[in-house]
Motif scaffolding. Sequence first.
Motif, PDB file in Angstrom:
ATOM      1  N   THR A  77     -91.992  12.542 -58.288  1.00 12.66           N
ATOM      2  CA  THR A  77     -90.550  12.626 -58.538  1.00 12.66           C
ATOM      3  C   THR A  77     -90.096  14.056 -58.823  1.00 12.66           C
ATOM      4  O   THR A  77     -88.892  14.308 -58.935  1.00 12.66           O
ATOM      5  N   ARG A 110     -94.447   8.627 -64.360  1.00 14.05           N
ATOM      6  CA  ARG A 110     -93.734   7.951 -65.445  1.00 14.05           C
ATOM      7  C   ARG A 110     -92.507   7.203 -64.957  1.00 14.05           C
ATOM      8  O   ARG A 110     -91.940   6.389 -65.690  1.00 14.05           O
ATOM      9  N   SER A 111     -92.073   7.485 -63.736  1.00 17.89           N
ATOM     10  CA  SER A 111     -90.921   6.785 -63.172  1.00 17.89           C
ATOM     11  C   SER A 111     -91.125   6.588 -61.681  1.00 17.89           C
ATOM     12  O   SER A 111     -91.925   7.299 -61.050  1.00 17.89           O
ATOM     13  N   ALA A 112     -90.418   5.642 -61.110  1.00 17.61           N
ATOM     14  CA  ALA A 112     -90.528   5.362 -59.677  1.00 17.61           C
ATOM     15  C   ALA A 112     -89.734   6.394 -58.879  1.00 17.61           C
ATOM     16  O   ALA A 112     -88.807   7.023 -59.392  1.00 17.61           O
ATOM     17  N   THR A 113     -90.091   6.552 -57.634  1.00 11.99           N
ATOM     18  CA  THR A 113     -89.415   7.531 -56.778  1.00 11.99           C
ATOM     19  C   THR A 113     -88.063   7.027 -56.282  1.00 11.99           C
ATOM     20  O   THR A 113     -87.213   7.821 -55.890  1.00 11.99           O
ATOM     21  N   GLU A 140     -96.316   2.242 -55.380  1.00  7.59           N
ATOM     22  CA  GLU A 140     -96.073   3.038 -56.586  1.00  7.59           C
ATOM     23  C   GLU A 140     -96.635   2.361 -57.829  1.00  7.59           C
ATOM     24  O   GLU A 140     -96.583   1.134 -57.967  1.00  7.59           O
ATOM     25  N   VAL A 185     -95.993   2.861 -61.875  1.00  4.72           N
ATOM     26  CA  VAL A 185     -95.307   3.515 -62.989  1.00  4.72           C
ATOM     27  C   VAL A 185     -96.233   3.414 -64.196  1.00  4.72           C
ATOM     28  O   VAL A 185     -96.522   2.321 -64.674  1.00  4.72           O
ATOM     29  N   THR A 233     -96.909   5.209 -67.927  1.00  6.28           N
ATOM     30  CA  THR A 233     -96.409   6.130 -68.961  1.00  6.28           C
ATOM     31  C   THR A 233     -97.503   6.556 -69.928  1.00  6.28           C
ATOM     32  O   THR A 233     -97.229   7.271 -70.885  1.00  6.28           O
ATOM     33  N   ARG A 278     -85.937  19.037 -61.018  1.00  3.81           N
ATOM     34  CA  ARG A 278     -85.410  18.198 -62.094  1.00  3.81           C
ATOM     35  C   ARG A 278     -84.934  19.054 -63.274  1.00  3.81           C
ATOM     36  O   ARG A 278     -84.303  18.542 -64.195  1.00  3.81           O
TER      37      ARG A 278
END
Length: 216
Positions: free
Chosen positions: A9, A34-37, A46, A48, A50, A159
């Motif tokens: 990401t 830590r997050s999806a694309t 994917e 996810v 954390t 980001r």
Amino acid sequence: MKVIIFGATGMVGRGVLRECLLDARVSGVLTVGRSATGLAHPKLREIVHTGLPDLAPIEAELAGYDACFFCLGVSSAGMSEKDYRHLTYDYAVAAGSTLARLNPGSAFVYVSGAGTDAGGRAMWSRVKGETENALLAMDLRAYMFRPGYIQPLYGVTSRTRLYRLGYVVTRPLYPVLRRMFPAAVTTTEQIGKAMIAVAAGGAPGRVLGPADINAL
């Protein structure tokens, strides 16, 4: 070829993911972050997660891959060495050691940075250098990518707000930078294509700067 991407990401990771999805040599892509694309593609799966750097809960999902493109990274600005080391050294070494055990001899491409030096005076340079050395010592075909200035392409953005503003300002100057400093600049597209080339056929060296990346 099946590949894992950590940090898909982020700016570099998103560019690498794009090239993997376009390249016929890549049959499957697993992203871990830590997050999806937010992308959907027949080749893409994917996870996810954390809980980095602890990969034990997802180990079963990481076996059977030919390459890992490790694109996770943070700016050291305003960070203590302890925190920066945790997010840089600990994360990368955890991924490398896990994959060396599950997929020995597989390719592992680590996004480092120009100026990296384990004996350097700058904190980020030392930590990155120590991370490189640890990865190079593992049972992996490890390659260290040390890009200089990276121009994001095809809608890929950083980001980090300050970086995004910087790229907006420098975008019109990129053709000039490329002509004046060809050995110091690259793009997200070239990094992604170079990673795939290295995973598929290797490279002349294990530590690769912008000129090497662009040549690949």
